[in-house]
Write a protein that holds these residues in place. Structure first.
Motif, PDB file in Angstrom:
ATOM      1  N   SER A   9      22.586  67.811  73.102  1.00 20.06           N
ATOM      2  CA  SER A   9      22.886  69.324  72.629  1.00 20.06           C
ATOM      3  C   SER A   9      24.366  70.095  73.943  1.00 20.06           C
ATOM      4  O   SER A   9      24.605  70.206  75.168  1.00 20.06           O
ATOM      5  CB  SER A   9      22.470  71.084  72.727  1.00 20.06           C
ATOM      6  N   HIS A  40      24.885  70.775  59.262  1.00 22.93           N
ATOM      7  CA  HIS A  40      23.974  71.189  58.676  1.00 22.93           C
ATOM      8  C   HIS A  40      22.772  69.448  57.359  1.00 22.93           C
ATOM      9  O   HIS A  40      22.767  68.859  58.987  1.00 22.93           O
ATOM     10  CB  HIS A  40      23.913  71.703  57.387  1.00 22.93           C
ATOM     11  N   SER A  41      22.927  69.165  56.540  1.00 28.20           N
ATOM     12  CA  SER A  41      22.136  68.559  56.077  1.00 28.20           C
ATOM     13  C   SER A  41      23.077  67.376  55.268  1.00 28.20           C
ATOM     14  O   SER A  41      22.769  67.050  54.432  1.00 28.20           O
ATOM     15  CB  SER A  41      21.239  68.384  55.586  1.00 28.20           C
ATOM     16  N   PRO A 102      20.288  60.074  68.292  1.00 33.10           N
ATOM     17  CA  PRO A 102      20.005  61.401  67.171  1.00 33.10           C
ATOM     18  C   PRO A 102      21.432  62.324  67.679  1.00 33.10           C
ATOM     19  O   PRO A 102      21.353  63.517  67.297  1.00 33.10           O
ATOM     20  CB  PRO A 102      18.900  61.931  68.593  1.00 33.10           C
ATOM     21  N   ARG A 105      24.338  68.054  69.148  1.00 33.44           N
ATOM     22  CA  ARG A 105      24.845  69.307  68.635  1.00 33.44           C
ATOM     23  C   ARG A 105      25.543  69.953  69.395  1.00 33.44           C
ATOM     24  O   ARG A 105      24.724  70.549  70.581  1.00 33.44           O
ATOM     25  CB  ARG A 105      23.041  69.467  68.519  1.00 33.44           C
TER      26      ARG A 105
ATOM     27  N   GLN B  37      16.906  59.467  57.052  1.00 36.52           N
ATOM     28  CA  GLN B  37      17.060  60.130  58.249  1.00 36.52           C
ATOM     29  C   GLN B  37      15.747  61.305  58.092  1.00 36.52           C
ATOM     30  O   GLN B  37      15.457  61.943  57.246  1.00 36.52           O
ATOM     31  CB  GLN B  37      18.334  61.554  57.732  1.00 36.52           C
ATOM     32  N   ASP B  38      14.983  61.395  59.024  1.00 35.83           N
ATOM     33  CA  ASP B  38      13.527  62.285  60.111  1.00 35.83           C
ATOM     34  C   ASP B  38      13.698  63.158  60.812  1.00 35.83           C
ATOM     35  O   ASP B  38      14.950  62.539  62.110  1.00 35.83           O
ATOM     36  CB  ASP B  38      12.867  61.333  60.082  1.00 35.83           C
ATOM     37  N   PRO B  39      13.680  64.819  61.081  1.00 33.65           N
ATOM     38  CA  PRO B  39      13.964  65.170  61.947  1.00 33.65           C
ATOM     39  C   PRO B  39      14.365  64.667  63.555  1.00 33.65           C
ATOM     40  O   PRO B  39      12.528  63.621  63.931  1.00 33.65           O
ATOM     41  CB  PRO B  39      12.360  66.424  62.520  1.00 33.65           C
ATOM     42  N   GLY B  40      14.822  64.830  64.753  1.00 31.16           N
ATOM     43  CA  GLY B  40      14.774  63.721  66.335  1.00 31.16           C
ATOM     44  C   GLY B  40      14.421  62.675  66.272  1.00 31.16           C
ATOM     45  O   GLY B  40      14.383  61.992  67.528  1.00 31.16           O
ATOM     46  N   SER B  87      11.794  62.067  52.994  1.00 33.93           N
ATOM     47  CA  SER B  87      12.932  62.243  54.260  1.00 33.93           C
ATOM     48  C   SER B  87      13.792  62.012  53.619  1.00 33.93           C
ATOM     49  O   SER B  87      13.885  62.765  51.993  1.00 33.93           O
ATOM     50  CB  SER B  87      13.342  60.950  54.445  1.00 33.93           C
ATOM     51  N   ARG B 109      16.686  64.752  48.937  1.00 34.68           N
ATOM     52  CA  ARG B 109      15.871  65.242  49.570  1.00 34.68           C
ATOM     53  C   ARG B 109      14.820  64.782  49.163  1.00 34.68           C
ATOM     54  O   ARG B 109      14.186  65.149  48.146  1.00 34.68           O
ATOM     55  CB  ARG B 109      15.370  66.460  50.057  1.00 34.68           C
TER      56      ARG B 109
END
Lengths: 110, 113
Positions: A9, A40-41, A102, A105, B37-40, B87, B109
């Protein structure tokens, strides 16, 4: 595994330059450095790419070290809309197996 | 408008119920791919296709199938979904060119109960 290392970050003040570093010490001679960002996503968005020369476009500048083991993405005047996750990717130009790590951010603060 | 579309955008299903996520691009791109895409964990490539009838595994292909019968479409098939496939999925396409830019869809999603 990703071929790149980025800080998880960073913060940047609005209106200032954001400098995002990326290490890619195992890059091969024919591999390019690509930068994408994800807000965002949403789906990731292409920013810039380069091989060994510095590059600039309407969004950003890319500075690649002479030994090509690291690079820096520069957003010259960051705005709040630049808050996103930034991904540095090493890949062959026509290679399609992009490995996203990763990322970093970036938070642009008012 | 040049774009990559995915359907559905959101899906909740149950374990074992076959499903298909569609992906279509209107840019006449040869290359298409699927990511999850998955968290982390960032985005991980599932499958990619260099052209019609040409597909290959990415980094996490287990539990997925794809087909490329037409240039514009690249559906992702989960024959027997499991909860670990919950995911956010992205489809992407690229046509080479001077930037070899990948264009990503809006994402799907998926939740598997």
């Amino acid at each position: 595994d990703a071929k790149t290392t980025q800080p998880p970050s960073m913060d940047c003040a609005e209106g200032r330059a954001a400098n995002l570093p990326c290490n890619h010490s195992t890059i091969s001679g024919n591999e390019y450095v690509y930068w994408y960002r994800q807000i965002h996503s949403q789906g990731p968005q292409y920013i810039i790419h380069g091989l060994k020369n510095n590059e600039t476009n309407e969004m950003a500048s890319l500075i690649i070290t002479e030994d090509r083991k690291s690079s820096t993405l520069i957003l010259p005047h960051a705005t709040l809309r630049d808050t996103a996750v930034y991904y540095c990717i090493v890949a062959y130009f026509y290679g399609q197996n992009f490995v996203f790590g990763p990322g970093t951010r970036l938070s642009v603060l008012p | 408008e040049a774009q990559v579309t995915q359907n559905p955008r959101y899906l909740i299903t149950v374990t074992g119920k076959k499903l298909t996520v569609t992906c279509s691009q209107n840019m006449n791109h040869e290359y298409m791919s699927w990511y999850r895409q998955d968290p982390g964990l960032g985005l991980r490539q599932i499958y990619y296709s260099m052209n019609v009838e040409v597909t290959d595994k990415g980094d996490v292909p287990e539990g997925y199938k794809v087909s490329r019968k037409e240039k514009r479409n690249f559906p992702l098939i989960l024959e027997s979904p499991s909860p670990n496939q919950t995911s956010l999925y992205f489809c992407a396409s690229s046509g080479g060119g001077s930037r070899n830019e990948q264009f990503f869809g809006p994402g799907t999603r998926l939740t598997v109960l």
